[in-house]
Structures are given as C-alpha cells and as structure tokens.
Design a protein around this motif. Structure first.
Motif, mmCIF file in Angstrom:
data_model
loop_
_atom_site.group_PDB
_atom_site.id
_atom_site.type_symbol
_atom_site.label_atom_id
_atom_site.label_comp_id
_atom_site.label_asym_id
_atom_site.label_seq_id
_atom_site.Cartn_x
_atom_site.Cartn_y
_atom_site.Cartn_z
ATOM 1 N N SER A 90 0.832 -1.203 0.000
ATOM 2 C CA SER A 90 0.000 0.000 0.000
ATOM 3 C C SER A 90 0.868 1.256 0.000
ATOM 4 C CB SER A 90 -0.917 -0.013 1.220
ATOM 5 O OG SER A 90 -1.722 1.145 1.265
ATOM 6 N N GLU A 91 1.933 1.236 0.772
ATOM 7 C CA GLU A 91 2.852 2.373 0.822
ATOM 8 C C GLU A 91 3.464 2.646 -0.553
ATOM 9 O OE1 GLU A 91 7.278 3.357 2.731
ATOM 10 O OE2 GLU A 91 6.129 1.644 3.439
ATOM 11 N N ASN A 94 0.872 4.109 -2.790
ATOM 12 C CA ASN A 94 0.623 5.503 -2.412
ATOM 13 C C ASN A 94 1.700 6.433 -2.962
ATOM 14 O OD1 ASN A 94 -1.794 5.204 -0.997
ATOM 15 N ND2 ASN A 94 -0.753 4.730 0.930
ATOM 16 N N ASN A 97 0.704 7.282 -6.260
ATOM 17 C CA ASN A 97 -0.683 7.780 -6.364
ATOM 18 C C ASN A 97 -1.617 6.809 -7.078
ATOM 19 O OD1 ASN A 97 -0.085 10.365 -5.128
ATOM 20 N ND2 ASN A 97 0.938 10.931 -7.034
#
Length: 258
Positions: A90-91, A94, A97
C-alpha cells in the motif's frame, strides 16, 4: 539478495494433482528459490477495475471452479498472510498515487494456490494476493508492476499467475499443441527476450493468432505478464524456463525476469 520475478502459467486446476514435466519443474523451482520472506502474486482470477490487496493474517482456500474430480475440492493451501507486507505494498502504491483498496476474507483463488502448492507445499510462507485489471492498457499494467520492484530487494518473491495461451473453448483431448499456439508463444518469446515493449504492448494488433491465443473473454490470463515485467524494468532480462502445453491450447510456461 535481490530475487528474480516470474510469470508462471497455472493451466487447469487439476495441475495440483498431476505429476508431469511441468509440475516437477515447479517443485524444483520452489526448492531452488529457498524460503522467501513473503510471496506476492498477481492473479488472473482476480480481475477488478480497482487495485485490490489481500490483508488477511491467515488465508482460506478458494475452490473457484466446477466440474473437476472430487479430490480437488478437498485440497487446501492454508498459507498465512502478512498484514505488514500488505501495508508495505500500500505504501508503494501511495508513493505513485495509485488508488487501491484492502480486502479481508477473500481467500486464495486457484490461480494463486495451485502453483504455490507445487512450489512451496508446506504453505508456511506468507502470501499476499493482488488483483489485475484486464481492461487497463499494457503500459498501465507494466507501470503498476514497476511500483513494486523494491520488494525484490526486500526478500519478497513476485509472481504473475495466468496463461499466455489460454483458450478454454478450443481444448483438445490430448496435450499436442496447436501450431497457432506455438507460433503465438514464439512471437511473445522473441519480444520478451529482446524486451521489445512497443511490440509487446501492441500484441493485440501485432501478435499472430492473437484472437485464438488471447480470446476476448480470457484477457485476464495474459495480462499478469505485463505486471510482472514491470517489476524487472531496471534489468529488462527475460529467460524462458520451461515450455509445455495442456489440452493443446493451454500454454504451460514459466518466464523469469530480472
């Protein structure tokens, strides 16, 4: 140590019960790879317009198929998950984006567990499954894979599970491959070995027999290739590890990218 990444064809679910050249290759591959810290799998059997990530601490086994021998429905692959690894993914998403969502309680589909049952039969290595989006462009799929490249240097084995030739409506009674299937695989092999992205990204227009090899209803089996290629964008090396066929129109191959 930086791990290579792999596109692995999962063929028919009965592969989990079979003992043949391809299943023995998968067993040897798992032995050669040792014990990765975790395994991340882009699965053809999880096709979603939104990027999804399993976040379970413990996985159930999906029997997402029908009409197979009864023994298939008793097979399990009780691998643990790794919520920390899911958070790391997830990081990375992120940072680029990429919208994505966690999913709890889905279990591992057969695109994931059939190959892992052969490679790592003890089911003791944490697994995180990722969806694919067959309607994204190959460039987008490749880019998503590239986002996860750092995991290869963190002890994580990245896999794409699908099938380069996967036509369920043209299956034969024997495993002798159709000539058109071999020609398609050979065209893909040439593109992979030269890392010819413009040609591969345009495979739907340029590849021979593409409508038979990658039918419109089965694109999700082909696209894990682009996700896994993206994880090796820095090195851009591809090696065919094995090539076999099942029922004439299911390509069983493994590509290592690094």
């Amino acid at each position: 140590m930086k791990l290579p990444a792999f596109f692995i064809a999962h063929g028919s679910p009965v592969l989990a019960l079979e003992d043949n050249e391809y299943t023995r290759f998968l067993e040897r591959l798992g032995q050669d790879l040792g014990t990765p810290r975790g395994i991340v799998v882009f699965s053809a059997h999880w096709d979603s317009p939104e990027q999804l990530i399993t976040v379970d601490a413990q996985h159930e086994t999906q029997h997402d198929f029908y009409g197979f021998p009864e023994e298939m429905y008793s097979l399990t692959y009780p691998a643990p998950g790794d919520p920390a690894l899911s958070s790391r993914i997830s990081e990375l998403f992120n940072q680029s984006n990429l919208p994505h969502q966690p999913v709890l309680g889905r279990g591992l589909d057969h695109g994931v567990w059939v190959i892992l049952k052969k490679m790592f039969p003890q089911a003791d290595i944490p697994v995180v499954a990722l969806s694919v989006d067959s309607l994204r462009s190959p460039e987008e799929q490749y880019t998503i894979g590239r986002m996860l490249a750092p995991l290869r240097e963190e002890g994580i084995l990245l896999l794409g599970s699908g099938g380069l030739v996967h036509n369920l409506r043209m299956l034969k009674q024997d495993d002798q491959p159709e000539s058109w299937a071999q020609e398609f695989d050979a065209w893909i092999a040439k593109g992979l070995e030269s890392w010819d992205l413009p040609s591969l990204f345009a495979y739907e227009k340029k590849a021979p027999h593409v409508r038979d090899a990658v039918p419109s209803y089965g694109r999700e089996h082909f696209v894990p290739l682009f996700y896994i290629m993206g994880t090796a964008d820095a090195g851009r090396q591809a090696q065919l590890m094995i090539q076999a066929y099942q029922y004439g129109t299911l390509s069983l191959n493994c590509w290592m990218v690094d």
